[in-house]
Design a protein around this motif. Sequence first.
Motif, PDB file in Angstrom:
ATOM      1  N   LEU A   1       0.153   2.484   0.012  1.00 14.40           N
ATOM      2  CA  LEU A   1      -0.134   1.994  -1.331  1.00 14.40           C
ATOM      3  C   LEU A   1      -0.074   3.161  -2.317  1.00 14.40           C
ATOM      4  O   LEU A   1      -0.701   4.204  -2.097  1.00 14.40           O
ATOM      5  CB  LEU A   1      -1.534   1.362  -1.355  1.00 14.40           C
ATOM      6  CG  LEU A   1      -1.813   0.249  -2.367  1.00 14.40           C
ATOM      7  CD1 LEU A   1      -0.843  -0.908  -2.169  1.00 14.40           C
ATOM      8  CD2 LEU A   1      -3.251  -0.230  -2.215  1.00 14.40           C
ATOM      9  N   PHE A   2       0.712   2.988  -3.403  1.00 13.95           N
ATOM     10  CA  PHE A   2       0.839   4.012  -4.437  1.00 13.95           C
ATOM     11  C   PHE A   2       0.549   3.356  -5.786  1.00 13.95           C
ATOM     12  O   PHE A   2       1.459   2.968  -6.517  1.00 13.95           O
ATOM     13  CB  PHE A   2       2.237   4.616  -4.405  1.00 13.95           C
ATOM     14  CG  PHE A   2       2.627   5.167  -3.049  1.00 13.95           C
ATOM     15  CD1 PHE A   2       2.183   6.423  -2.650  1.00 13.95           C
ATOM     16  CD2 PHE A   2       3.405   4.421  -2.177  1.00 13.95           C
ATOM     17  CE1 PHE A   2       2.530   6.931  -1.403  1.00 13.95           C
ATOM     18  CE2 PHE A   2       3.748   4.919  -0.930  1.00 13.95           C
ATOM     19  CZ  PHE A   2       3.306   6.181  -0.536  1.00 13.95           C
TER      20      PHE A   2
ATOM     21  N   ARG B   1      -3.376  -4.692 -11.490  1.00  7.89           N
ATOM     22  CA  ARG B   1      -2.721  -5.951 -11.107  1.00  7.89           C
ATOM     23  C   ARG B   1      -2.485  -6.847 -12.310  1.00  7.89           C
ATOM     24  O   ARG B   1      -1.454  -7.523 -12.404  1.00  7.89           O
ATOM     25  CB  ARG B   1      -3.558  -6.675 -10.052  1.00  7.89           C
ATOM     26  CG  ARG B   1      -3.528  -5.982  -8.693  1.00  7.89           C
ATOM     27  CD  ARG B   1      -4.205  -6.782  -7.597  1.00  7.89           C
ATOM     28  NE  ARG B   1      -5.639  -6.878  -7.776  1.00  7.89           N
ATOM     29  CZ  ARG B   1      -6.279  -7.989  -8.123  1.00  7.89           C
ATOM     30  NH1 ARG B   1      -5.600  -9.108  -8.352  1.00  7.89           N
ATOM     31  NH2 ARG B   1      -7.591  -8.002  -8.258  1.00  7.89           N
ATOM     32  N   PHE B   2      -3.411  -6.848 -13.257  1.00  7.20           N
ATOM     33  CA  PHE B   2      -3.235  -7.661 -14.456  1.00  7.20           C
ATOM     34  C   PHE B   2      -2.312  -6.994 -15.467  1.00  7.20           C
ATOM     35  O   PHE B   2      -1.927  -7.605 -16.466  1.00  7.20           O
ATOM     36  CB  PHE B   2      -4.599  -7.967 -15.089  1.00  7.20           C
ATOM     37  CG  PHE B   2      -5.263  -9.189 -14.507  1.00  7.20           C
ATOM     38  CD1 PHE B   2      -5.229 -10.400 -15.169  1.00  7.20           C
ATOM     39  CD2 PHE B   2      -5.886  -9.128 -13.266  1.00  7.20           C
ATOM     40  CE1 PHE B   2      -5.821 -11.528 -14.629  1.00  7.20           C
ATOM     41  CE2 PHE B   2      -6.490 -10.239 -12.710  1.00  7.20           C
ATOM     42  CZ  PHE B   2      -6.458 -11.454 -13.384  1.00  7.20           C
TER      43      PHE B   2
ATOM     44  N   ILE C   1       1.811 -14.964  -2.287  1.00 10.71           N
ATOM     45  CA  ILE C   1       1.330 -13.582  -2.440  1.00 10.71           C
ATOM     46  C   ILE C   1       1.314 -13.185  -3.914  1.00 10.71           C
ATOM     47  O   ILE C   1       0.344 -12.611  -4.409  1.00 10.71           O
ATOM     48  CB  ILE C   1       2.215 -12.611  -1.633  1.00 10.71           C
ATOM     49  CG1 ILE C   1       2.024 -12.837  -0.127  1.00 10.71           C
ATOM     50  CG2 ILE C   1       1.911 -11.163  -1.995  1.00 10.71           C
ATOM     51  CD1 ILE C   1       3.067 -12.158   0.737  1.00 10.71           C
ATOM     52  N   ALA C   2       2.403 -13.497  -4.614  1.00  8.22           N
ATOM     53  CA  ALA C   2       2.501 -13.153  -6.035  1.00  8.22           C
ATOM     54  C   ALA C   2       1.425 -13.865  -6.850  1.00  8.22           C
ATOM     55  O   ALA C   2       0.795 -13.261  -7.730  1.00  8.22           O
ATOM     56  CB  ALA C   2       3.888 -13.517  -6.556  1.00  8.22           C
ATOM     57  N   ARG C   3       1.204 -15.129  -6.553  1.00  8.45           N
ATOM     58  CA  ARG C   3       0.211 -15.917  -7.313  1.00  8.45           C
ATOM     59  C   ARG C   3      -1.206 -15.403  -7.087  1.00  8.45           C
ATOM     60  O   ARG C   3      -2.011 -15.340  -8.025  1.00  8.45           O
ATOM     61  CB  ARG C   3       0.322 -17.389  -6.898  1.00  8.45           C
ATOM     62  CG  ARG C   3      -0.656 -18.312  -7.602  1.00  8.45           C
ATOM     63  CD  ARG C   3      -0.263 -19.769  -7.418  1.00  8.45           C
ATOM     64  NE  ARG C   3       0.096 -20.059  -6.042  1.00  8.45           N
ATOM     65  CZ  ARG C   3      -0.802 -20.311  -5.071  1.00  8.45           C
ATOM     66  NH1 ARG C   3      -2.100 -20.275  -5.349  1.00  8.45           N
ATOM     67  NH2 ARG C   3      -0.406 -20.592  -3.849  1.00  8.45           N
TER      68      ARG C   3
ATOM     69  N   LEU D   1      -2.592  -5.624  -1.005  1.00  6.68           N
ATOM     70  CA  LEU D   1      -2.288  -5.582  -2.438  1.00  6.68           C
ATOM     71  C   LEU D   1      -3.535  -5.755  -3.298  1.00  6.68           C
ATOM     72  O   LEU D   1      -3.587  -5.240  -4.424  1.00  6.68           O
ATOM     73  CB  LEU D   1      -1.244  -6.642  -2.786  1.00  6.68           C
ATOM     74  CG  LEU D   1       0.140  -6.454  -2.154  1.00  6.68           C
ATOM     75  CD1 LEU D   1       1.112  -7.510  -2.661  1.00  6.68           C
ATOM     76  CD2 LEU D   1       0.688  -5.068  -2.423  1.00  6.68           C
ATOM     77  N   LEU D   2      -4.533  -6.459  -2.781  1.00  7.71           N
ATOM     78  CA  LEU D   2      -5.772  -6.628  -3.543  1.00  7.71           C
ATOM     79  C   LEU D   2      -6.601  -5.349  -3.585  1.00  7.71           C
ATOM     80  O   LEU D   2      -7.618  -5.285  -4.271  1.00  7.71           O
ATOM     81  CB  LEU D   2      -6.603  -7.786  -2.964  1.00  7.71           C
ATOM     82  CG  LEU D   2      -6.034  -9.188  -3.238  1.00  7.71           C
ATOM     83  CD1 LEU D   2      -6.846 -10.246  -2.515  1.00  7.71           C
ATOM     84  CD2 LEU D   2      -5.982  -9.479  -4.735  1.00  7.71           C
TER      85      LEU D   2
END
Length: 222
Positions: free
Chosen positions: A42-43, A103-104, A120-122, A95-96
């Motif tokens: 994760l970056f 993320r927003f 996943i995207a939603r 991703l969370l």
Amino acid sequence: MGCRLLGTLFGVDGELLERQYRNHLSGYLCWEQLPHAEEWLLFEKNIGVYVGLDEVCLSRGELYTVLINKERKGRSGSLIAVVKGTDVKTVTSVLLRLSRRRRFQVREITMDMAPNMEQIARLCFPAARRVTDRFHVQKLAYEAVQDMRVKARWEALDEESVQIAHAKACGKIYHAPVFENGDSRKQLLSRSIYLLYKKESLWTESQRVRAGILFREYPDIK
């Protein structure tokens, strides 16, 4: 340039140089993501307004889910996340870990039409507009056209088999009718495979003639 090649150029043991670089010079053994590097990376600082989500096969047939910053166009800083597997629960759990603010920040996420990618995207980027990648739409359209061509070719082969059997029963030699470019029907359908993948402006003269015959005989393909 790889360490092994450097070793060859400078007359030193390339494998030893590679190990020394990895274990002492690169800082790899002190890397904060090393404990989970085989499962996910994760970056967060690489995230941007426009991101892409897709699955890739990196090694030994293993599928990974990859999130990239599209504005970087494949250059340094493009990679946001790599997660082993494509399972919704597994990917979202990684991703969370991205901050809510980051993320927003995402306004548009491009992906294929797989239901798991949409989910996943939603879940991870609720403020982002979800866009289907043009490549995948075009791929579906190409496949649909090729399916029509293959179906028509099998029908042509079946019809030719009937005609051959009929000629044989009558004691005659069967000669397949040909179009003005010299193709028989089955040859026309077989040789049209590549032109249906290309833009009309890129057709050669023979492909242009063949396409005209194909579309005349099979308006549905046109």
